[in-house]
Scaffold this motif. Sequence first.
Motif, PDB file in Angstrom:
ATOM      1  N   VAL A   9      30.500  12.853  12.828  1.00 28.92           N
ATOM      2  CA  VAL A   9      29.986  12.381  11.549  1.00 28.92           C
ATOM      3  C   VAL A   9      31.167  12.323  10.581  1.00 28.92           C
ATOM      4  N   ASN A  10      31.347  11.190   9.948  1.00 27.89           N
ATOM      5  CA  ASN A  10      32.444  11.027   8.996  1.00 27.89           C
ATOM      6  C   ASN A  10      32.058  11.657   7.661  1.00 27.89           C
ATOM      7  N   SER A  11      31.995  12.965   7.686  1.00 29.00           N
ATOM      8  CA  SER A  11      31.658  13.758   6.510  1.00 29.00           C
ATOM      9  C   SER A  11      32.296  15.123   6.697  1.00 29.00           C
ATOM     10  N   ASN A  12      32.528  15.822   5.599  1.00 25.34           N
ATOM     11  CA  ASN A  12      33.189  17.115   5.747  1.00 25.34           C
ATOM     12  C   ASN A  12      32.224  18.179   6.283  1.00 25.34           C
ATOM     13  N   LEU A  13      32.807  19.190   6.873  1.00 27.01           N
ATOM     14  CA  LEU A  13      32.062  20.256   7.539  1.00 27.01           C
ATOM     15  C   LEU A  13      31.034  20.909   6.613  1.00 27.01           C
ATOM     16  N   GLU A  14      31.391  21.153   5.377  1.00 32.80           N
ATOM     17  CA  GLU A  14      30.466  21.834   4.449  1.00 32.80           C
ATOM     18  C   GLU A  14      29.197  21.014   4.214  1.00 32.80           C
ATOM     19  N   LEU A  15      29.342  19.694   4.062  1.00 32.94           N
ATOM     20  CA  LEU A  15      28.160  18.855   3.852  1.00 32.94           C
ATOM     21  C   LEU A  15      27.286  18.788   5.094  1.00 32.94           C
ATOM     22  N   VAL A  16      27.918  18.733   6.258  1.00 32.78           N
ATOM     23  CA  VAL A  16      27.143  18.714   7.497  1.00 32.78           C
ATOM     24  C   VAL A  16      26.393  20.042   7.648  1.00 32.78           C
ATOM     25  N   TRP A  17      27.043  21.145   7.328  1.00 27.21           N
ATOM     26  CA  TRP A  17      26.390  22.455   7.374  1.00 27.21           C
ATOM     27  C   TRP A  17      25.163  22.469   6.456  1.00 27.21           C
ATOM     28  N   LYS A  18      25.330  21.984   5.243  1.00 25.96           N
ATOM     29  CA  LYS A  18      24.212  21.948   4.293  1.00 25.96           C
ATOM     30  C   LYS A  18      23.078  21.066   4.802  1.00 25.96           C
ATOM     31  N   ALA A  19      23.421  19.980   5.491  1.00 25.92           N
ATOM     32  CA  ALA A  19      22.391  19.090   6.036  1.00 25.92           C
ATOM     33  C   ALA A  19      21.502  19.809   7.051  1.00 25.92           C
ATOM     34  N   TRP A  20      22.052  20.810   7.735  1.00 26.84           N
ATOM     35  CA  TRP A  20      21.288  21.589   8.721  1.00 26.84           C
ATOM     36  C   TRP A  20      20.597  22.808   8.118  1.00 26.84           C
ATOM     37  N   THR A  21      21.075  23.283   6.973  1.00 25.01           N
ATOM     38  CA  THR A  21      20.615  24.591   6.489  1.00 25.01           C
ATOM     39  C   THR A  21      19.867  24.574   5.163  1.00 25.01           C
ATOM     40  N   ALA A  23      16.728  23.002   3.064  1.00 28.72           N
ATOM     41  CA  ALA A  23      15.455  22.312   3.307  1.00 28.72           C
ATOM     42  C   ALA A  23      15.411  20.916   2.690  1.00 28.72           C
ATOM     43  N   ASP A  24      15.876  20.789   1.438  1.00 27.19           N
ATOM     44  CA  ASP A  24      15.799  19.471   0.792  1.00 27.19           C
ATOM     45  C   ASP A  24      16.679  18.442   1.492  1.00 27.19           C
ATOM     46  N   ARG A  25      17.759  18.888   2.103  1.00 26.88           N
ATOM     47  CA  ARG A  25      18.625  17.961   2.843  1.00 26.88           C
ATOM     48  C   ARG A  25      18.066  17.660   4.239  1.00 26.88           C
ATOM     49  N   LEU A  26      17.539  18.676   4.907  1.00 30.18           N
ATOM     50  CA  LEU A  26      16.937  18.464   6.232  1.00 30.18           C
ATOM     51  C   LEU A  26      15.795  17.460   6.170  1.00 30.18           C
ATOM     52  N   SER A  27      15.031  17.521   5.103  1.00 33.02           N
ATOM     53  CA  SER A  27      13.867  16.627   4.976  1.00 33.02           C
ATOM     54  C   SER A  27      14.274  15.175   4.715  1.00 33.02           C
ATOM     55  N   GLU A  28      15.547  14.941   4.441  1.00 33.41           N
ATOM     56  CA  GLU A  28      16.024  13.573   4.236  1.00 33.41           C
ATOM     57  C   GLU A  28      16.343  12.852   5.538  1.00 33.41           C
ATOM     58  N   TRP A  29      16.560  13.619   6.627  1.00 34.67           N
ATOM     59  CA  TRP A  29      16.997  12.945   7.852  1.00 34.67           C
ATOM     60  C   TRP A  29      16.317  13.428   9.130  1.00 34.67           C
ATOM     61  N   PHE A  30      15.602  14.569   9.071  1.00 36.10           N
ATOM     62  CA  PHE A  30      15.069  15.123  10.308  1.00 36.10           C
ATOM     63  C   PHE A  30      13.545  15.100  10.354  1.00 36.10           C
ATOM     64  N   ALA A  31      12.898  15.777   9.436  1.00 43.06           N
ATOM     65  CA  ALA A  31      11.432  15.861   9.391  1.00 43.06           C
ATOM     66  C   ALA A  31      11.003  15.763   7.930  1.00 43.06           C
ATOM     67  N   PRO A  32       9.816  15.220   7.655  1.00 41.56           N
ATOM     68  CA  PRO A  32       9.418  15.010   6.262  1.00 41.56           C
ATOM     69  C   PRO A  32       9.205  16.296   5.470  1.00 41.56           C
ATOM     70  N   GLU A  33       8.906  17.394   6.147  1.00 39.44           N
ATOM     71  CA  GLU A  33       8.758  18.670   5.450  1.00 39.44           C
ATOM     72  C   GLU A  33       9.374  19.766   6.301  1.00 39.44           C
ATOM     73  N   VAL A  34      10.129  20.651   5.655  1.00 44.02           N
ATOM     74  CA  VAL A  34      10.788  21.736   6.382  1.00 44.02           C
ATOM     75  C   VAL A  34      10.730  23.029   5.569  1.00 44.02           C
ATOM     76  N   LEU A  35      10.879  24.127   6.281  1.00 46.84           N
ATOM     77  CA  LEU A  35      10.948  25.442   5.651  1.00 46.84           C
ATOM     78  C   LEU A  35      12.099  26.189   6.315  1.00 46.84           C
ATOM     79  N   VAL A  36      13.132  26.503   5.524  1.00 44.92           N
ATOM     80  CA  VAL A  36      14.305  27.203   6.042  1.00 44.92           C
ATOM     81  C   VAL A  36      14.537  28.452   5.207  1.00 44.92           C
ATOM     82  N   GLU A  37      14.612  29.577   5.879  1.00 42.88           N
ATOM     83  CA  GLU A  37      15.029  30.844   5.262  1.00 42.88           C
ATOM     84  C   GLU A  37      16.358  31.187   5.921  1.00 42.88           C
ATOM     85  N   LEU A  38      17.442  30.887   5.250  1.00 45.87           N
ATOM     86  CA  LEU A  38      18.774  30.965   5.853  1.00 45.87           C
ATOM     87  C   LEU A  38      19.252  32.407   5.997  1.00 45.87           C
ATOM     88  N   LYS A  39      18.690  33.065   6.993  1.00 45.53           N
ATOM     89  CA  LYS A  39      19.094  34.425   7.374  1.00 45.53           C
ATOM     90  C   LYS A  39      18.620  34.637   8.803  1.00 45.53           C
TER      91      LYS A  39
END
Length: 153
Positions: A9-21, A23-39
């Motif tokens: 992905v032509n994007s920096n590591l920090e942005l890609v990390w945020k895309a996975w971790t 919720a508001d970013r995950l819901s833009e590309w993976f599933a329409p609703e997500v719940l992430v507790e990053l721990k």
Amino acid sequence: MSLVSQIVVNSNLELVWKAWTEADRLSEWFAPEVLVELKEGGKYELYFDPINKRSMSTAGCKILRIEAPHTLVFEWKGPDPFTEVMNKPANLTQIEVKLKALSDGTLVTICHSGWTESEPSQTARSWHEQAWAQMLSSLKSKLEAGQGILCCQ
């Protein structure tokens, strides 16, 4: 026998990390609703049909390991047709997302493990091979051009 998918992905590591971790970013590309507790032990739930959160979701799945911003490991459930094979507590599969900074972006590697040699498990694995390719394309599209489509609608 793990399933491995990769994409650059032509994007920096920090942005890609945020895309996975995040919720508001995950819901833009993976599933329409997500719940992430990053721990570790926190929820990692994706709802492909938010109207019915018990159907077509990873409800109940948890984060198993975090090594920010390089590794995220979480439990996984497949779509409803694979309920008997991979969606019960005793037979959940695992996803390991590895991120590696490159000079021209970030290498994203998905390792999906926990498959058995049974025919139903191998059928589910084959389905996921296609689904992960689609999902990684959506991630790439979203981060590179802001055009991510929701995977697996």
